[in-house]
Design a protein around this motif. Sequence first.
Motif, PDB file in Angstrom:
ATOM      1  N   ASN A 353     -66.402  -1.449  10.374  1.00  0.00           N
ATOM      2  CA  ASN A 353     -66.377  -0.070   9.895  1.00  0.00           C
ATOM      3  C   ASN A 353     -66.397  -0.027   8.371  1.00  0.00           C
ATOM      4  N   GLU A 354     -67.434   0.591   7.815  1.00  0.00           N
ATOM      5  CA  GLU A 354     -67.592   0.623   6.355  1.00  0.00           C
ATOM      6  C   GLU A 354     -66.465   1.387   5.661  1.00  0.00           C
ATOM      7  N   VAL A 355     -66.048   2.526   6.260  1.00  0.00           N
ATOM      8  CA  VAL A 355     -65.024   3.345   5.619  1.00  0.00           C
ATOM      9  C   VAL A 355     -63.680   2.615   5.583  1.00  0.00           C
ATOM     10  N   SER A 356     -63.443   1.731   6.539  1.00  0.00           N
ATOM     11  CA  SER A 356     -62.210   0.928   6.518  1.00  0.00           C
ATOM     12  C   SER A 356     -62.142   0.063   5.262  1.00  0.00           C
ATOM     13  N   VAL A 357     -63.300  -0.418   4.819  1.00  0.00           N
ATOM     14  CA  VAL A 357     -63.351  -1.248   3.610  1.00  0.00           C
ATOM     15  C   VAL A 357     -62.949  -0.418   2.402  1.00  0.00           C
ATOM     16  N   ARG A 358     -63.466   0.789   2.343  1.00  0.00           N
ATOM     17  CA  ARG A 358     -63.089   1.705   1.254  1.00  0.00           C
ATOM     18  C   ARG A 358     -61.590   1.981   1.288  1.00  0.00           C
ATOM     19  N   ASP A 359     -61.057   2.312   2.482  1.00  0.00           N
ATOM     20  CA  ASP A 359     -59.645   2.671   2.593  1.00  0.00           C
ATOM     21  C   ASP A 359     -58.722   1.503   2.282  1.00  0.00           C
ATOM     22  N   LEU A 360     -59.113   0.311   2.668  1.00  0.00           N
ATOM     23  CA  LEU A 360     -58.290  -0.858   2.358  1.00  0.00           C
ATOM     24  C   LEU A 360     -58.189  -1.055   0.847  1.00  0.00           C
ATOM     25  N   GLN A 361     -59.301  -0.894   0.136  1.00  0.00           N
ATOM     26  CA  GLN A 361     -59.261  -1.050  -1.310  1.00  0.00           C
ATOM     27  C   GLN A 361     -58.441   0.068  -1.961  1.00  0.00           C
ATOM     28  N   MET A 362     -58.551   1.281  -1.427  1.00  0.00           N
ATOM     29  CA  MET A 362     -57.724   2.372  -1.955  1.00  0.00           C
ATOM     30  C   MET A 362     -56.241   2.055  -1.783  1.00  0.00           C
ATOM     31  N   ALA A 363     -55.884   1.517  -0.624  1.00  0.00           N
ATOM     32  CA  ALA A 363     -54.483   1.160  -0.368  1.00  0.00           C
ATOM     33  C   ALA A 363     -53.999   0.102  -1.348  1.00  0.00           C
ATOM     34  N   LYS A 364     -54.832  -0.907  -1.601  1.00  0.00           N
ATOM     35  CA  LYS A 364     -54.448  -1.962  -2.543  1.00  0.00           C
ATOM     36  C   LYS A 364     -54.293  -1.414  -3.954  1.00  0.00           C
ATOM     37  N   ASN A 365     -55.164  -0.495  -4.337  1.00  0.00           N
ATOM     38  CA  ASN A 365     -55.048   0.130  -5.656  1.00  0.00           C
ATOM     39  C   ASN A 365     -53.761   0.937  -5.771  1.00  0.00           C
ATOM     40  N   LEU A 366     -53.421   1.674  -4.704  1.00  0.00           N
ATOM     41  CA  LEU A 366     -52.206   2.481  -4.711  1.00  0.00           C
ATOM     42  C   LEU A 366     -50.956   1.602  -4.766  1.00  0.00           C
ATOM     43  N   ILE A 367     -50.950   0.524  -4.016  1.00  0.00           N
ATOM     44  CA  ILE A 367     -49.805  -0.397  -4.040  1.00  0.00           C
ATOM     45  C   ILE A 367     -49.657  -1.017  -5.426  1.00  0.00           C
ATOM     46  N   TRP A 368     -50.777  -1.347  -6.076  1.00  0.00           N
ATOM     47  CA  TRP A 368     -50.699  -1.896  -7.430  1.00  0.00           C
ATOM     48  C   TRP A 368     -50.105  -0.873  -8.397  1.00  0.00           C
ATOM     49  N   LEU A 369     -50.522   0.376  -8.266  1.00  0.00           N
ATOM     50  CA  LEU A 369     -49.951   1.416  -9.128  1.00  0.00           C
ATOM     51  C   LEU A 369     -48.433   1.498  -8.940  1.00  0.00           C
ATOM     52  N   GLY A 413     -64.692  -6.016   9.988  1.00  0.00           N
ATOM     53  CA  GLY A 413     -64.394  -6.681  11.247  1.00  0.00           C
ATOM     54  C   GLY A 413     -64.547  -5.710  12.386  1.00  0.00           C
ATOM     55  N   SER A 414     -63.415  -5.172  12.860  1.00  0.00           N
ATOM     56  CA  SER A 414     -63.442  -4.234  13.979  1.00  0.00           C
ATOM     57  C   SER A 414     -64.209  -2.975  13.612  1.00  0.00           C
ATOM     58  N   ASP A 415     -64.872  -2.385  14.618  1.00  0.00           N
ATOM     59  CA  ASP A 415     -65.574  -1.131  14.399  1.00  0.00           C
ATOM     60  C   ASP A 415     -64.621   0.051  14.267  1.00  0.00           C
ATOM     61  N   ALA A 416     -63.369  -0.122  14.658  1.00  0.00           N
ATOM     62  CA  ALA A 416     -62.390   0.958  14.572  1.00  0.00           C
ATOM     63  C   ALA A 416     -62.085   1.274  13.111  1.00  0.00           C
ATOM     64  N   PHE A 417     -62.001   2.566  12.812  1.00  0.00           N
ATOM     65  CA  PHE A 417     -61.634   2.989  11.462  1.00  0.00           C
ATOM     66  C   PHE A 417     -60.143   2.765  11.233  1.00  0.00           C
ATOM     67  N   VAL A 418     -59.796   2.100  10.148  1.00  0.00           N
ATOM     68  CA  VAL A 418     -58.401   1.863   9.779  1.00  0.00           C
ATOM     69  C   VAL A 418     -58.121   2.597   8.466  1.00  0.00           C
ATOM     70  N   PRO A 419     -57.358   3.684   8.504  1.00  0.00           N
ATOM     71  CA  PRO A 419     -57.114   4.460   7.291  1.00  0.00           C
ATOM     72  C   PRO A 419     -56.252   3.724   6.272  1.00  0.00           C
ATOM     73  N   MET A 420     -56.329   4.177   5.048  1.00  0.00           N
ATOM     74  CA  MET A 420     -55.463   3.696   3.984  1.00  0.00           C
ATOM     75  C   MET A 420     -53.993   3.812   4.386  1.00  0.00           C
ATOM     76  N   GLY A 421     -53.659   4.908   5.079  1.00  0.00           N
ATOM     77  CA  GLY A 421     -52.275   5.146   5.457  1.00  0.00           C
ATOM     78  C   GLY A 421     -51.680   4.075   6.336  1.00  0.00           C
ATOM     79  N   VAL A 422     -52.498   3.391   7.116  1.00  0.00           N
ATOM     80  CA  VAL A 422     -51.999   2.296   7.957  1.00  0.00           C
ATOM     81  C   VAL A 422     -51.444   1.177   7.088  1.00  0.00           C
ATOM     82  N   THR A 423     -52.198   0.811   6.055  1.00  0.00           N
ATOM     83  CA  THR A 423     -51.755  -0.251   5.146  1.00  0.00           C
ATOM     84  C   THR A 423     -50.528   0.185   4.353  1.00  0.00           C
ATOM     85  N   ILE A 424     -50.519   1.435   3.909  1.00  0.00           N
ATOM     86  CA  ILE A 424     -49.368   1.951   3.148  1.00  0.00           C
ATOM     87  C   ILE A 424     -48.126   1.964   4.027  1.00  0.00           C
ATOM     88  N   HIS A 425     -48.281   2.415   5.274  1.00  0.00           N
ATOM     89  CA  HIS A 425     -47.146   2.442   6.200  1.00  0.00           C
ATOM     90  C   HIS A 425     -46.643   1.028   6.485  1.00  0.00           C
TER      91      HIS A 425
END
Length: 525
Positions: A353-369, A413-425
């Motif tokens: 899932n392409e959007v999962s890649v975007r959301d994972l990077q957003m989560a990492k950026n937020l955690i760094w902040l 990897g998986s086709d399932a969308f994984v939001p940024m919120g999953v990583t943050i949680h």
Amino acid sequence: MRSFQEKGISSFFQLVGQKWKRLIKRAIWFLNRRPLSHRGKKGWMNSRNGMCGRMHYIQVDSVTILKILKFMRHFWSKIFLLTAVISFQMVAACAQEGRNSLKKYVSPVRSIDPADTDFSDLAGLKTAIGDARVVLLGEQTHGEGSTFLAKTRIIKFLHEKLGFEVLAFESGFYDCARIWENVKSGNRLSDEVIGSLFYMYATSKQMQPLFDYIQSGLRQDHSLIVAGFESQHSGVKAKTDLFVDFERFLKRSHPEMIDSAWKLFRQVSVATFGSRDYKPGEGEKGIFFREILALKQVLGDDKPARGKLGDDKPVGGELPVVDSLTGSAGFWYRVVCSIESQALRYWQMVTGNEVSVRDLQMAKNLIWLAEKAYPGKKIIVWAHNVHISKRLTSFGPDLAEASKPPSGKAPGGSDAFVPMGVTIHSYFGARAYHIGFSGSEGSYMDYVDSHIISVAPKTGNSVEGMLAGTGYAYAFINYRLSPGALRQKQQASWADYMDKEGRWPDVFDGLFFIKKIFPVDRTIK
């Protein structure tokens, strides 16, 4: 043993009454071609009147059957009407029960007006958030003026009453850093956001109270800091200023990196920022990714932000809160990772899932902040409901993996969308409180084409419909304390007011409800 017809009709007799019992039995006898009360006798003799002859019975029973059919038509129409009434009453009763159950766990909110500074009506929100360090505020769409106003009032409350000091937007990681540094240098926030903050935020009248509030507090202690975590570079500042700032940093700290590979990396990156249709040649891709790797090695992953621009020395034995993100090696490491993420997606090099890649990077950026740029400070996150969702598994088997944060360094990897919120949680646990936003009717602006989209009133058995039935114009539910009934699958809206069934306490920690939503008013289109 009784026939199937007799068994099936036994309970029916209780409804019909004794008047029709005899007619029904005679119909069954006729269909079975045998007497009901003289099964042991031969012939077709009727013991009561002594009359014989099959033809006589056929004539009489034909009339009987006609009577039965006439009665059944009349009777079943009443049964159908009765069933419809009962069904309606049951639905209404269930909806009323749902409303009563909800009302016990709902905190009414008086106003969404940012000018209303009596925050006593937000006591339920305060209790729900507790000592959380990160509060995520969602939205159904990017085009609701009502939600923008509600979030602005909540942000003022979180800043003034609960000590939150950083506001991170779903907008460019670099763009927001440059916006904030320019504002601290004397520029107006409402001017700086144009073209660089996500345009639906930057150009909506309902956002102006927030910009004015932040501007007015610049000279005060504990002013509200603006940041961004979006991994896409689409703003004007990213396209024009990012590599100017980046090269200035490298010339001071790693001048050997400014070579021909750097120049190609810069050229390809800016072209990618400008269009998803741009695709470099294979040779250019090779140089690009080698430069990404080299930059990561010199910048380092975990280098914290520093104080003044270029100051690498701890202050008082501890690392200070960052004064200039663009002077931090860790910041530029995050920028490089975000450029890589954007390139992989735009160049269609992602598996899964392409959007999962975007959301994972957003989560990492937020955690760094949170951990490097602003350690110890409380952070408010402004984003879409979809991105802040902490778990999606209750939505169905196609999202069976969506509660698991992505692992490894593979681009997908998986086709399932994984939001940024999953990583943050997963990272913050109970220290992050995820608030979804929804409403029961109204309209909003489509951020793609600026059309106004109507939202029909939600059904009474949906979460929004039940909340509307409470009579509250605005309300908040703390899902963390919700009873078992609210933890069952229910219909509600997740994005764009499209109905979806799920266990909503798994998706959000709380829900802010606006009975009648309305669209943004754009100042610039």
